[in-house]
Design an enzyme around this catalytic site. Structure first.
Site, PDB file in Angstrom:
ATOM      1  N   TYR A 122     -30.078  10.970  -9.780  1.00  0.00           N
ATOM      2  CA  TYR A 122     -29.834  12.606  -9.851  1.00  0.00           C
ATOM      3  C   TYR A 122     -29.520  13.645 -10.756  1.00  0.00           C
ATOM      4  O   TYR A 122     -29.655  14.216 -11.056  1.00  0.00           O
ATOM      5  CB  TYR A 122     -29.236  13.182  -8.134  1.00  0.00           C
ATOM      6  CG  TYR A 122     -29.272  14.652  -8.400  1.00  0.00           C
ATOM      7  CD1 TYR A 122     -29.994  15.746  -7.684  1.00  0.00           C
ATOM      8  CD2 TYR A 122     -28.059  15.076  -7.671  1.00  0.00           C
ATOM      9  CE1 TYR A 122     -30.047  16.341  -7.214  1.00  0.00           C
ATOM     10  CE2 TYR A 122     -27.569  16.604  -7.985  1.00  0.00           C
ATOM     11  CZ  TYR A 122     -28.476  17.656  -7.623  1.00  0.00           C
ATOM     12  OH  TYR A 122     -28.686  18.894  -7.285  1.00  0.00           O
ATOM     13  N   SER A 124     -27.255  22.023 -11.998  1.00  0.00           N
ATOM     14  CA  SER A 124     -26.157  21.694 -11.223  1.00  0.00           C
ATOM     15  C   SER A 124     -24.610  20.813 -11.702  1.00  0.00           C
ATOM     16  O   SER A 124     -24.813  20.705 -12.981  1.00  0.00           O
ATOM     17  CB  SER A 124     -26.893  20.535 -10.228  1.00  0.00           C
ATOM     18  OG  SER A 124     -25.527  20.140  -9.695  1.00  0.00           O
TER      19      SER A 124
END
Ligand code: NDP
Ligand code: 8X3
Length: 250
Positions: free
Chosen positions: A151, A138
Site C-alpha cells: 500500500y 497518503s
C-alpha cells in the site's frame, strides 16, 4: 463560468465528501464509482445544488474507463478539475505473508487506475491549456509503516506520478496537486480488513480526520487564484504525528 469536476471514488469517504463540498459551491459534477445504487442516491441528493452526471465503472478496466469518459454528454464533456481519489488498502500483512490478489488490487487501482483515468482526461486539458488535477495520495506515500509495504509502495508511486505530471504539464499551465492525509475515518479500514471487526478499532480512542476535513482542503486548493498551485499537502488529525505515532488518549 461554472467549472466541472470529475471525481473518482465518489461513492463513499473522501470522494463523496468532496462531491458534497463542491456541490455546495455550485461546481458541476461527474461522479464515478462501482456501486451504482450509491451513485444514484448521491446524485439525487446533490442535484438540488448542482448538475450531476454519474459514471459507473471500475478504474481497473482500461477499456471501460476510456468508454465511460468518451460517453460524457456535451454538458459534462469539459473537465476542469480531476480528483483522482479512488483507491484503497487491501490487507495489512508482512511482506512475506502478503496476498497476491491484495497486491494486484492495490497496484491496479491506486496506481494503474489513476493513470488510466488521467490518460483519458489530460488530452482535453493540454488542448485547452488549462485544468487542475488533484491526486489523493497518503501519508503512506511519504513514509513506510510496518506491514504497509505494498500500500505504501502504491502511494509512493502516486506521489512520484503527481510530481511527474506537474513537470510534464507545466508548459500547459495545468495545476497538479497532491493531497496526502493520515488516518481518515471512512470505509477505508472496512475494505482493508475485508469486513473484519479489526476495522472498528482503527479510529477508536482519538478523533481521526473526517472525510469532510479533507474535502475542505481539496476545495481550498481548487479555489486559489490562477497563479497559485497548492502542490503538496500533508495533513494529520491532531492526535497523529506520523504513521506510527497516534495519541489514543487524546
Ligand atoms: P473509501 O473506502 O471510503 O472510498 C474508496 C472509494 O474508492 C470508494 O468510492 C470506492 O467506490 C472507490 N473505488 C475503490 N476501488 C475502485 C475501483 N476499482 N474502481 C472504481 N472506484 C473504486 O476510502 P477513502 O475515502 O478513505 O479513500 C479514498 C482515497 O483516500 C484512497 O485513494 C485512499 O487510499 C486515500 N486515503 C485514505 C486515507 C484513510 O485513512 N481513509 C488516508 C490517506 C489516503 P466503489 O467501491 O463504489 O467503486
Ligand atoms: C491511509 C492512511 O495510515 O492507514 O492512507 O495508511 S494509513
Amino acid at each position: 463560468m461554472t467549472r466541472t469536476a470529475f471525481i473518482t471514488g465518489a461513492t463513499s469517504g473522501i470522494g463523496e465528501a468532496t462531491a458534497y463540498e463542491f456541490a455546495k459551491h455550485g461546481i458541476k459534477l461527474v461522479l464515478c464509482g462501482r456501486r451504482l445504487h450509491r451513485l444514484k442516491t448521491i446524485q439525487e441528493a446533490l442535484e438540488r445544488l448542482t448538475d450531476v452526471h454519474i459514471l459507473n465503472f471500475d478504474i481497473r478496466d482500461k477499456q471501460h474507463t476510456f468508454e465511460a469518459v468518451a460517453s460524457l454528454p456535451e454538458a459534462f464533456k469539459r473537465i476542469d478539475i480531476l480528483i483522482n481519489n479512488a483507491g484503497n488498502a487491501h490487507g495489512l500483512d508482512a511482506i512475506q505473508d502478503g496476498d497476491l490478489d491484495d497486491w494486484d488490487a492495490m497496484m491496479d487501482i491506486n496506481v494503474k487506475g489513476l493513470l488510466y483515468v488521467s490518460k483519458a482526461i489530460i488530452p482535453q486539458m493540454t488542448e485547452r491549456k488549462s485544468g487542475h488535477i488533484i491526486n489523493i495520495g497518503s501519508s503512506a506515500g511519504k513514509e513506510v509503516y510496518p506491514k504497509g509495504n505494498v500500500y505504501c509502495g502504491s502511494k509512493h508511486a502516486v506521489l512520484a506520478i503527481t510530481e511527474g505530471m506537474r513537470v510534464d504539464l507545466n508548459p500547459f499551465g495545468i495545476k497538479v496537486s497532491a493531497v496526502n492525509p493520515g488516518l481518515v475515518e471512512t470505509e477505508f479500514s472496512k475494505v482493508r480488513f475485508k469486513g473484519d471487526a479489526k476495522a472498528n478499532t482503527v479510529y477508536t480512542g482519538f478523533k481521526a480526520l473526517q472525510a469532510k476535513d479533507v474535502a475542505e482542503v481539496i476545495h481550498f486548493a481548487i479555489t486559489r487564484p490562477p497563479h497559485v498551485n497548492i502542490a503538496d499537502v500533508l495533513m494529520f488529525c491532531t492526535a497523529q504525528a506520523n504513521s506510527v505515532t497516534v495519541n489514543k488518549n487524546f
